[in-house]
Design a protein around this motif. Structure first.
Motif: not given
Length: 181
Positions: A52-57, A63-64, A97-98
């Protein structure tokens, strides 16, 4: 290698249920684009899991990084998603997002797989953000698949108006790829 074969297409099924109808639709799109001569990369998020996108890590996840490279390499991205509560599922938004840095100036098409016949505007929020944030060219024709678009065995039925819209969508996507180059 033909000109079309040199253009990569990424078809993404964002359904998180294995063997979903959304994946059936993504397979149909991928097969048609292969038939048209394109090199197609099919992503099934039920199998290729992403954080899930957390905006950081999340952006450091291997994979991202790999998926963002696949998005970047594509000339056309076909986003196939189930519709929940009149919107694309959360996995579709998370995917965008990611892989955010890979979307600039892409040609994007949508396939919405819905449980009813009233959610046909579901792709619009994704289209708006991709146009504004990433300068994507959105294929103006998209496939909206209600339950009647599948036969009793779960195969997609591309006849009548659904078949005509599918043909228009593919032809429009092919024209926009040429325009975008």
């Amino acid at each position: 290698m033909t000109e079309k074969q040199s253009k990569s297409v990424l078809v993404v099924s964002t359904a998180l249920k294995e063997s979903s109808k959304t994946l059936v639709a993504a397979d149909a799109v991928a097969n048609r684009l292969r038939h048209e001569g394109f090199s197609v990369d099919l992503v099934d998020l039920a199998v290729e899991t992403l954080p899930q996108c957390d905006g950081a890590s999340c952006y450091q996840d291997a994979a991202v990084t790999a998926m963002t490279e696949r998005v970047s390499a594509a000339s056309l991205i076909v986003l196939c998603f189930p519709v929940y509560n009149y919107q694309a599922n959360s996995a579709a938004k998370n995917f965008i997002e990611i892989t955010n840095s890979g979307w600039k100036n892409k040609v994007v098409s949508f396939v919405a797989n819905a449980g009813g016949d009233r959610s046909f505007l579901a792709p619009m929020s994704l289209a708006n953000s991709l146009m504004v944030d990433h300068f994507c060219l959105i294929v103006p024709h998209f496939l909206y698949l209600a339950p009647s678009s599948y036969d009793d065995d779960g195969a997609i039925v591309l006849k009548g108006i659904t078949g005509e819209l599918f043909d228009v969508q593919i032809k429009s996507a092919c024209r926009l790829i040429e325009f975008a180059e």
